[in-house]
Design a protein around this motif. Structure first.
Motif, PDB file in Angstrom:
ATOM      1  N   GLY A 124       3.320  -4.588   0.512  1.00 33.10           N
ATOM      2  CA  GLY A 124       2.347  -5.161  -0.415  1.00 33.10           C
ATOM      3  C   GLY A 124       0.958  -5.065   0.206  1.00 33.10           C
TER       4      GLY A 124
ATOM      5  N   ASP B  25       2.899  -0.193  -1.185  1.00 29.67           N
ATOM      6  CA  ASP B  25       2.551  -1.038  -2.327  1.00 29.67           C
ATOM      7  C   ASP B  25       3.061  -0.380  -3.598  1.00 29.67           C
TER       8      ASP B  25
ATOM      9  N   ALA C 141       8.820  -2.746  -2.232  1.00 33.09           N
ATOM     10  CA  ALA C 141       9.181  -3.185  -0.881  1.00 33.09           C
ATOM     11  C   ALA C 141      10.698  -3.209  -0.709  1.00 33.09           C
TER      12      ALA C 141
HETATM   13  C1  LIG Z   1      -1.873 -10.603  -3.547  1.00 33.44           C
HETATM   14  S1  LIG Z   1      -1.881  -8.914  -3.055  1.00 33.44           S
HETATM   15  C2  LIG Z   1      -1.933  -9.078  -1.247  1.00 33.44           C
HETATM   16  C3  LIG Z   1      -2.416  -7.853  -0.558  1.00 33.44           C
HETATM   17  C4  LIG Z   1      -2.391  -7.886   0.986  1.00 33.44           C
HETATM   18  N1  LIG Z   1      -1.051  -8.090   1.519  1.00 33.44           N
HETATM   19  C5  LIG Z   1      -3.328  -8.931   1.523  1.00 33.44           C
HETATM   20  O1  LIG Z   1      -2.870  -9.928   2.052  1.00 33.44           O
HETATM   21  O2  LIG Z   1      -4.548  -8.730   1.434  1.00 33.44           O
HETATM   22  C6  LIG Z   1      -0.143  -8.534  -3.328  1.00 33.44           C
HETATM   23  C7  LIG Z   1       0.154  -7.043  -3.322  1.00 33.44           C
HETATM   24  O3  LIG Z   1       1.555  -6.875  -3.235  1.00 33.44           O
HETATM   25  C8  LIG Z   1       1.958  -5.833  -4.111  1.00 33.44           C
HETATM   26  N2  LIG Z   1       3.362  -6.096  -4.416  1.00 33.44           N
HETATM   27  C9  LIG Z   1       3.866  -7.202  -5.032  1.00 33.44           C
HETATM   28  N3  LIG Z   1       5.200  -7.134  -5.087  1.00 33.44           N
HETATM   29  C10 LIG Z   1       5.560  -5.954  -4.515  1.00 33.44           C
HETATM   30  C11 LIG Z   1       6.809  -5.315  -4.271  1.00 33.44           C
HETATM   31  N4  LIG Z   1       7.955  -5.864  -4.634  1.00 33.44           N
HETATM   32  N5  LIG Z   1       6.807  -4.118  -3.636  1.00 33.44           N
HETATM   33  C12 LIG Z   1       5.640  -3.533  -3.258  1.00 33.44           C
HETATM   34  N6  LIG Z   1       4.427  -4.093  -3.460  1.00 33.44           N
HETATM   35  C13 LIG Z   1       4.383  -5.283  -4.076  1.00 33.44           C
HETATM   36  C14 LIG Z   1       1.000  -5.912  -5.283  1.00 33.44           C
HETATM   37  O4  LIG Z   1       0.905  -4.669  -5.957  1.00 33.44           O
HETATM   38  C15 LIG Z   1      -0.305  -6.326  -4.592  1.00 33.44           C
HETATM   39  O5  LIG Z   1      -1.069  -5.199  -4.219  1.00 33.44           O
END
Ligand SMILES: C[S@@+](CC[C@H](N)C(=O)[O-])C[C@H]1O[C@@H](n2cnc3c(N)ncnc32)[C@H](O)[C@@H]1O
Length: 123
Positions: free
Chosen positions: A51, A75, A103
Protein backbone atom coordinates in the motif's frame (compact mmCIF):
# COMPACT_ATOMS: atom_id res chain seq x y z
CA UNK A 1 -17.01 12.88 -20.74
CA UNK A 2 -17.36 15.14 -17.66
CA UNK A 3 -19.47 12.46 -15.95
CA UNK A 4 -16.80 9.87 -16.66
CA UNK A 5 -14.13 12.18 -15.29
CA UNK A 6 -16.15 12.86 -12.12
CA UNK A 7 -16.71 9.14 -11.58
CA UNK A 8 -13.03 8.43 -11.92
CA UNK A 9 -12.11 11.29 -9.59
CA UNK A 10 -14.36 9.94 -6.89
CA UNK A 11 -13.08 6.40 -6.99
CA UNK A 12 -12.03 5.90 -3.39
CA UNK A 13 -8.44 4.93 -4.17
CA UNK A 14 -7.89 7.93 -6.40
CA UNK A 15 -9.23 10.37 -3.81
CA UNK A 16 -7.14 8.78 -1.06
CA UNK A 17 -4.06 8.86 -3.22
CA UNK A 18 -4.53 12.54 -4.14
CA UNK A 19 -5.23 13.51 -0.52
CA UNK A 20 -2.13 11.71 0.71
CA UNK A 21 0.06 13.25 -1.97
CA UNK A 22 -1.15 16.73 -0.99
CA UNK A 23 -0.55 15.96 2.68
CA UNK A 24 2.99 14.62 2.21
CA UNK A 25 4.78 18.00 2.46
CA UNK A 26 2.97 18.68 5.75
CA UNK A 27 3.54 15.13 7.02
CA UNK A 28 7.23 15.50 6.22
CA UNK A 29 7.46 18.40 8.71
CA UNK A 30 5.70 16.67 11.61
CA UNK A 31 6.45 13.03 10.88
CA UNK A 32 9.46 12.55 8.63
CA UNK A 33 9.40 9.02 7.15
CA UNK A 34 13.06 8.44 7.99
CA UNK A 35 12.29 8.83 11.71
CA UNK A 36 9.60 6.13 11.68
CA UNK A 37 11.58 3.56 9.74
CA UNK A 38 15.05 4.16 11.22
CA UNK A 39 14.78 1.68 14.13
CA UNK A 40 13.74 -1.17 11.85
CA UNK A 41 15.67 -0.84 8.60
CA UNK A 42 19.28 -1.77 7.94
CA UNK A 43 21.55 -1.46 4.94
CA UNK A 44 21.14 -4.34 2.49
CA UNK A 45 17.71 -5.48 3.66
CA UNK A 46 14.88 -6.49 1.37
CA UNK A 47 11.68 -4.67 2.28
CA UNK A 48 8.09 -4.82 1.07
CA UNK A 49 6.06 -1.59 1.26
CA UNK A 50 2.46 -2.73 0.95
CA UNK A 51 0.00 0.00 0.00
CA UNK A 52 2.91 2.28 -0.90
CA UNK A 53 0.73 4.87 -2.72
CA UNK A 54 3.06 7.40 -4.39
CA UNK A 55 6.04 6.38 -2.29
CA UNK A 56 6.24 8.61 0.77
CA UNK A 57 7.80 5.74 2.72
CA UNK A 58 9.07 3.64 -0.19
CA UNK A 59 11.64 6.27 -1.19
CA UNK A 60 12.85 6.66 2.40
CA UNK A 61 13.01 2.86 2.71
CA UNK A 62 15.08 2.71 -0.48
CA UNK A 63 17.50 5.30 0.92
CA UNK A 64 17.81 3.28 4.13
CA UNK A 65 18.41 -0.13 2.56
CA UNK A 66 20.93 1.38 0.15
CA UNK A 67 22.12 0.03 -3.19
CA UNK A 68 22.62 -3.51 -1.83
CA UNK A 69 19.04 -3.67 -0.59
CA UNK A 70 15.71 -3.71 -2.35
CA UNK A 71 12.22 -2.29 -1.87
CA UNK A 72 9.18 -3.96 -3.36
CA UNK A 73 6.67 -1.10 -3.56
CA UNK A 74 3.17 -2.51 -4.00
CA UNK A 75 -0.14 -0.77 -4.48
CA UNK A 76 -3.39 -1.79 -6.12
CA UNK A 77 -3.84 1.74 -7.48
CA UNK A 78 -2.26 1.95 -10.93
CA UNK A 79 -2.10 5.76 -10.92
CA UNK A 80 -0.19 5.86 -7.65
CA UNK A 81 2.33 3.37 -8.97
CA UNK A 82 2.79 5.40 -12.16
CA UNK A 83 3.53 8.50 -10.05
CA UNK A 84 5.97 6.50 -7.94
CA UNK A 85 7.68 5.13 -11.06
CA UNK A 86 8.26 8.69 -12.25
CA UNK A 87 9.82 9.60 -8.90
CA UNK A 88 11.98 6.47 -9.05
CA UNK A 89 13.18 7.39 -12.51
CA UNK A 90 13.76 11.05 -11.63
CA UNK A 91 15.59 10.17 -8.41
CA UNK A 92 17.72 7.50 -10.12
CA UNK A 93 16.63 4.79 -7.69
CA UNK A 94 17.80 1.35 -8.78
CA UNK A 95 16.65 -0.49 -5.68
CA UNK A 96 12.89 -0.02 -5.96
CA UNK A 97 10.63 -2.37 -7.87
CA UNK A 98 7.10 -0.99 -8.12
CA UNK A 99 4.10 -3.26 -8.75
CA UNK A 100 0.41 -2.69 -9.31
CA UNK A 101 -0.96 -5.52 -7.23
CA UNK A 102 -3.07 -6.48 -4.30
CA UNK A 103 -1.08 -6.96 -1.10
CA UNK A 104 -2.63 -10.42 -1.05
CA UNK A 105 -0.77 -11.41 -4.22
CA UNK A 106 2.99 -11.02 -3.86
CA UNK A 107 4.24 -13.83 -6.06
CA UNK A 108 6.69 -11.48 -7.84
CA UNK A 109 8.84 -11.34 -4.70
CA UNK A 110 11.99 -13.34 -5.23
CA UNK A 111 12.10 -16.49 -3.10
CA UNK A 112 8.88 -15.21 -1.48
CA UNK A 113 11.06 -13.73 1.23
CA UNK A 114 11.68 -10.25 2.66
CA UNK A 115 13.42 -8.98 5.79
CA UNK A 116 10.76 -6.46 6.70
CA UNK A 117 7.15 -5.73 5.76
CA UNK A 118 6.03 -2.13 5.96
CA UNK A 119 2.26 -1.61 5.71
CA UNK A 120 1.13 1.80 6.94
CA UNK A 121 -2.61 2.51 6.82
CA UNK A 122 -3.17 -0.33 4.40
CA UNK A 123 -6.83 -1.19 4.09
C1 LIG B 1 -4.05 5.63 3.03
S1 LIG B 1 -2.94 5.23 1.72
C2 LIG B 1 -1.38 5.06 2.62
C3 LIG B 1 -0.18 5.18 1.75
C4 LIG B 1 1.19 4.95 2.44
N1 LIG B 1 1.30 3.62 3.02
C5 LIG B 1 1.46 5.99 3.48
O1 LIG B 1 1.44 5.68 4.66
O2 LIG B 1 1.71 7.15 3.11
C6 LIG B 1 -3.40 3.50 1.48
C7 LIG B 1 -2.88 2.91 0.19
O3 LIG B 1 -3.03 1.51 0.25
C8 LIG B 1 -3.49 1.03 -1.00
N2 LIG B 1 -4.16 -0.24 -0.72
C9 LIG B 1 -5.25 -0.42 0.08
N3 LIG B 1 -5.56 -1.71 0.16
C10 LIG B 1 -4.66 -2.38 -0.61
C11 LIG B 1 -4.45 -3.76 -0.92
N4 LIG B 1 -5.24 -4.71 -0.44
N5 LIG B 1 -3.42 -4.08 -1.73
C12 LIG B 1 -2.60 -3.12 -2.24
N6 LIG B 1 -2.75 -1.81 -1.98
C13 LIG B 1 -3.76 -1.44 -1.18
C14 LIG B 1 -4.37 2.14 -1.55
O4 LIG B 1 -4.47 2.07 -2.96
C15 LIG B 1 -3.64 3.39 -1.05
O5 LIG B 1 -2.70 3.85 -2.00
Amino acid sequence: MIQKLMRKLWEADTVLSVVFTLLYPIMRIFSPPEKLIKPYIRNGQVVADLGCATGYYALALADSVGPEGKVYAVDKNKKSIRVLEKKVEKGGYRNIEAYVSSAADLNFIKDRSVDFVFANTLL
